[in-house]
Design a protein around this motif. Sequence first.
Motif, PDB file in Angstrom:
ATOM      1  N   GLU B 280      62.144  46.124   7.240  1.00 45.42           N
ATOM      2  CA  GLU B 280      62.695  44.909   6.648  1.00 45.42           C
ATOM      3  C   GLU B 280      63.617  45.249   5.473  1.00 45.42           C
ATOM      4  N   GLY B 283      66.919  46.353   6.822  1.00 42.88           N
ATOM      5  CA  GLY B 283      67.762  45.230   7.229  1.00 42.88           C
ATOM      6  C   GLY B 283      68.378  44.553   6.020  1.00 42.88           C
ATOM      7  N   MET B 284      67.560  44.375   4.999  1.00 41.10           N
ATOM      8  CA  MET B 284      68.027  43.698   3.796  1.00 41.10           C
ATOM      9  C   MET B 284      69.128  44.510   3.113  1.00 41.10           C
ATOM     10  N   GLU B 287      72.508  44.769   4.963  1.00 35.97           N
ATOM     11  CA  GLU B 287      73.299  43.550   4.833  1.00 35.97           C
ATOM     12  C   GLU B 287      73.762  43.363   3.387  1.00 35.97           C
ATOM     13  N   PHE B 288      72.965  43.782   2.414  1.00 34.62           N
ATOM     14  CA  PHE B 288      73.367  43.735   0.997  1.00 34.62           C
ATOM     15  C   PHE B 288      74.671  44.504   0.823  1.00 34.62           C
ATOM     16  N   LYS B 440      57.091  39.654  -0.511  1.00 41.09           N
ATOM     17  CA  LYS B 440      56.060  40.394   0.241  1.00 41.09           C
ATOM     18  C   LYS B 440      54.681  40.190  -0.366  1.00 41.09           C
ATOM     19  N   ARG B 442      53.597  37.604  -1.989  1.00 33.40           N
ATOM     20  CA  ARG B 442      53.141  36.273  -1.596  1.00 33.40           C
ATOM     21  C   ARG B 442      52.772  36.234  -0.119  1.00 33.40           C
ATOM     22  N   GLU B 443      53.585  36.912   0.688  1.00 33.12           N
ATOM     23  CA  GLU B 443      53.327  36.907   2.130  1.00 33.12           C
ATOM     24  C   GLU B 443      51.995  37.586   2.457  1.00 33.12           C
ATOM     25  N   PRO B 447      50.029  32.275  -0.428  1.00 35.76           N
ATOM     26  CA  PRO B 447      50.453  31.519  -1.615  1.00 35.76           C
ATOM     27  C   PRO B 447      49.297  30.963  -2.437  1.00 35.76           C
ATOM     28  N   ASP B 448      48.093  30.922  -1.865  1.00 36.98           N
ATOM     29  CA  ASP B 448      46.967  30.361  -2.596  1.00 36.98           C
ATOM     30  C   ASP B 448      46.123  31.410  -3.321  1.00 36.98           C
ATOM     31  N   GLY B 457      53.553  31.073 -10.450  1.00 35.63           N
ATOM     32  CA  GLY B 457      53.483  29.719 -11.017  1.00 35.63           C
ATOM     33  C   GLY B 457      54.295  28.789 -10.145  1.00 35.63           C
ATOM     34  N   LYS B 458      55.206  28.059 -10.726  1.00 35.36           N
ATOM     35  CA  LYS B 458      56.024  27.138  -9.936  1.00 35.36           C
ATOM     36  C   LYS B 458      57.345  27.780  -9.520  1.00 35.36           C
ATOM     37  N   GLU B 459      57.528  29.052  -9.848  1.00 35.98           N
ATOM     38  CA  GLU B 459      58.799  29.690  -9.503  1.00 35.98           C
ATOM     39  C   GLU B 459      58.770  30.258  -8.088  1.00 35.98           C
ATOM     40  N   SER B 460      59.956  30.388  -7.502  1.00 34.56           N
ATOM     41  CA  SER B 460      60.067  31.100  -6.235  1.00 34.56           C
ATOM     42  C   SER B 460      60.261  32.572  -6.558  1.00 34.56           C
ATOM     43  N   SER B 463      63.726  33.046  -8.023  1.00 32.17           N
ATOM     44  CA  SER B 463      64.001  32.555  -9.372  1.00 32.17           C
ATOM     45  C   SER B 463      63.258  33.382 -10.414  1.00 32.17           C
TER      46      SER B 463
END
Lengths: 694, 694
Positions: B280, B283-284, B287-288, B440, B442-443, B447-448, B457-460, B463
Amino acid sequence: MKRLLIVASLLGAAPALADEGMWTYNNFPAAKVKEKYGFEPSQDWLDKVRLASAKFGGGCSSSFVSPDGLVMTNHHCARGCIQQLSTAKKDFIANGFYAKTQAEELQCPALELSQLVEITDVTDQLNTATKGLTGKSYADTLKAEMAKLEQACTKGAPDVRCDVVTLYQGGKYNLYRYQRYQDVRLVFAPEHAIAFFGGDPDNFEFPRYDLDVTFVRAYAKDGKPAKSPNYFKWSDKGVKEGDLTFVSGNPGRTSRGLTVAQLEYLRDTGLPKQLFKLSEIRGMVSEFQNRGPEQKRISSNLLFGVENGLKSTKGKHEQLVDKAFFAQKVAAEQELRAKVNADPKMKAKYGNAWDEIARAQEAFRNMRKEYENVENGFNSQLFYVARTLVRAADERAKPDTERLRGYNEANLRSLENQLMSKAPVYPELEIAQLTFALTKIREELGPDHAFVKKVLGKESPASLATRVIKGSKLADLKLREQLYKGGKQAIEASKDPMIQLAALVDPDGRAIRKTYEEQVEAVIRKNSELVAQAKFEVYGTGIYPDATGTLRLSFGSVKGYTEDGKTVAPITAMGNTFDRHTGEEPFALPKSWLAAQKDLTASTPMNFVTTNDIIGGNSGSPVINKDAEVVGLVFDGNIQSLGGDYGFDESVNRTVAVHSEALIEALKKVYKADRVLEELRPGSTPTVKASPSL
Amino acid sequence: MKRLLIVASLLGAAPALADEGMWTYNNFPAAKVKEKYGFEPSQDWLDKVRLASAKFGGGCSSSFVSPDGLVMTNHHCARGCIQQLSTAKKDFIANGFYAKTQAEELQCPALELSQLVEITDVTDQLNTATKGLTGKSYADTLKAEMAKLEQACTKGAPDVRCDVVTLYQGGKYNLYRYQRYQDVRLVFAPEHAIAFFGGDPDNFEFPRYDLDVTFVRAYAKDGKPAKSPNYFKWSDKGVKEGDLTFVSGNPGRTSRGLTVAQLEYLRDTGLPKQLFKLSEIRGMVSEFQNRGPEQKRISSNLLFGVENGLKSTKGKHEQLVDKAFFAQKVAAEQELRAKVNADPKMKAKYGNAWDEIARAQEAFRNMRKEYENVENGFNSQLFYVARTLVRAADERAKPDTERLRGYNEANLRSLENQLMSKAPVYPELEIAQLTFALTKIREELGPDHAFVKKVLGKESPASLATRVIKGSKLADLKLREQLYKGGKQAIEASKDPMIQLAALVDPDGRAIRKTYEEQVEAVIRKNSELVAQAKFEVYGTGIYPDATGTLRLSFGSVKGYTEDGKTVAPITAMGNTFDRHTGEEPFALPKSWLAAQKDLTASTPMNFVTTNDIIGGNSGSPVINKDAEVVGLVFDGNIQSLGGDYGFDESVNRTVAVHSEALIEALKKVYKADRVLEELRPGSTPTVKASPSL
């Protein structure tokens, strides 16, 4: 995550009182359902449910939910259509879609529904035709015989499709006749943000809070809504914990009947290789999305598919590397083989089948790189169009029974539909995908491989991809039609660089495909038939076949489960959806939901889980109660269900669905979609005035 | 690719006349070399070769090739330095580098060489200290004892490093004392296009046509070139088929001594998970690179590392899924265990070790996600800086023996060197990498998960990554120094968002690391010691240990091999390099080579293969003859050698090297690098006038 796995189907014993099985409509265990749940579906009930179900596109499920052709499916099943209808200025994926009048319903460029109207057992015909044959002659005869049966069934009618379906790995063959609906129009879709709330992180997880729904309408040839006398009524009561549920849909593929040699191949090579590739594509497309908002829009559908496939394939891989699970598979096969070998007649008939399959699997291991790259490596929409044109020109000139599968008379209408699809082509994305594909071909085969040299010459993957995509005029449907009609001569005269590329590689693709079909596919098919027959002989016929992308019915009930020692309740509440909102994708609710929050009844059931046995392809299936009323809409399985490819474990495998009441609540209060509501529940009165904002 | 594998080391039998083994300098099988090749290295020869060798940076090898500190290594080993010295306007990766005078030699921002000056066996000290201990007390005592030995060895001298090296999975412990060279300057590097001609498609392949070389110079503390009395002279004769060759370098890691439970974990979980992630990232980053030329430049080093790691890890995975190979591993373990169990004393002492390792491996399987994500998931240069500062503040306040490994007094100079590295930080790439890493985390954890909630927190992910990278001032070396010197108080007072992130996650990282060290690492270490001792007791001590990133010597000869039924000749010719030129990356030769083509002698040997047993980390190793003269420069292994992680197969495993004559021919005719030539071969006269173009 050690679990007690129940692989009853493998052992052939009818799975006692477990909710296991994706049953065919002509072998449904109605008595067993009665024994466990006190309700026995009648033949009439089964027929009606079958006719109210519809296969959606290539890989999803759906159902008729009104007498006027209204069809319910998942948002993620209709994503392709929704994206194709969108433009940079009108983005229906981001903003949702609602046709306030029937006239506003928009035709999907490349979508068809099929309703299974008749099932005929053709096992004897095919077995008689192939009796005593092996290898090439077995494969050729089987193919020819299937084409004949399908052709005789469609009789050339453009709105009929017939497929010979291989069940039980060839233990049985059934001829399925479908009514096709090729004019399908978009009626309603919510915003992607609520349809797929939680995105990839929440995909295959539960608890869940998604409104993964889309309504489309089937149209008749006269351009009017199709009549659908067999449809599911909406339940007034919804569904609660413990209730009996049925799911009617098209599970794509399971591999519960594969031999240990086949599973070993998948575990060690097949699944890992797929995962390496999918992972890389995911990285590539995720970063491609950073090129800009339009690039993000045009690639979001691809990314969704890749991430979905990646997660589900990882789940399958984890199941196969579970040592305890694999040991069960080995034990089951050893038991069956021991029983076969103990009976001289069975031994003579079936005894070698497992070893033959293992040898064919080994042969495939040695040709995998060539087969996957030369025949299946060119990942581009325009390349597919070009190859279809090139092959159709060759194949249509042959007698029907000698053609490549997919080019028989019985398939041509579908093929033409695909070919003439109005789905937009995005050259920038096409170049990225084809560059990636060509890079992989070179990587897997090596730069010195004759095929790679022939394809690339002195060009790099990026320069070849750019040249053929930018130079091709195949986005033009008139040109496609002209080349299709012009046949071999038109293809040979074409200077279109994509046609030339497809023609250049076609002989190589055909050659390796032929080798594969004769040395691998035919051997495995033939011997899998024998294994299946041995299972019937040893364990009886009260078992279900592996999923084959065709219509199945499963039963179960609404039920929670235990995960990491904690109880997972079976139903979530709409109000909690808002607790999960962070404002950042994929946990950002759409404005429509934030605005409607105060109106929504927080306790409305949102999503729920059942013990129904499903797999990918069941997306969009209705969940119905014993009165054949809609109580939910399947959109996912939990993470544990992914191992369901190889075996079902009722203690943790769960179907994940949108609750029927959540659908109503959202249509009413968030979307004010009165026209849809009225059609779903005639006579119900909307409580909120329609808003012009959506 | 079925092959007859020789895993002599596993069985402990001295591998007869095979060229197997990455031997330690204090256990080299000189007599065996004499028996096969007629030459017996003396102790003096071994000492000189050891002292002319140097570890290069963290993971490569190199050698002194002049008395004035000139050091030869691979271009790909020096890539980090070359890229760090480059800017958007002066791209030394693309255009190469040559310091025509000593004054023009440029200091590498973050590079150090180490020369192994002394080896002491400390097995007894450590075994005595840990006798009878298990779990946490075993781990703590071992760690403390190692730190003490290392500290006593360096005596605080900044140019000395001492490491206790764990050999034979703990069967032996040796204390290695190194002379450090921390001022290393770039002298010569060719263009990337010829250093890595063929790029990823040709990587780990043969025949090959690369000039993968870079020369640097070690400087003494007085700012003058270091004196290096022990250096390799250049061979006048080069090397030809059949010649005896030695390779002295730092193979990173092999896993030949692992138990079956450990190998199963790697096969089923460890390697696949690594490969999914690397794929992964590939691939990233690929493309970057399309974002623009500057983005391509700043990410090319990362991409190289990722692709290299991906290909080599795929090779390892393929070896482990080879059923015949794995069966050999199982058989070897069963044989050893049977011998142990047949002797009551051995059984009591060693009998449980394999099961204990299997249990620890299972424990790791259950904590893998947390360990890899919480402790090792934050992939960003600035995050590493922040964490080092946060941890150093805590650790330096503790007594030396109680610190985390890496923060002991003996390691602090290296750590400070890394911390104060002048290597540039590229915020755009950092944001992409940290976004990926957070996604990754989080994945994998979901997410819990409490840790995910705490971090995001509330950020992605995007961000958060953007905020902490853009907001951090840690690219400023003065700030780093200030925070390092300021200790705990400075860290706590810091408002730098990256410091705050590192501080936020540190307790979680430490906790899972501690659990891992006590429940997994200590148990495996302790029991691996027992397995190793059992091997010594059963098979004797004439075996080599698994590679550990420390200096080893291997022997072999120049020899072709057979692949897919075809003979692969062992030496390629410079002239054929031009046949492979297509003009498109990675098969585009640099202008300098195209211009010089007419002057080059086409028959000059370019690259060659030998039977030396090497693995990743050996890159940059000299190939020397029996007179300890340079005849080549190791830069790769063939694809078959990748399985060498688990076992050596002399019939196909090959070391790939640049021929000494190719180096001279190119330095002379393509680069006119007279100063380097004169230093390598004093008195040799350049034939072509120096050109000012490079």
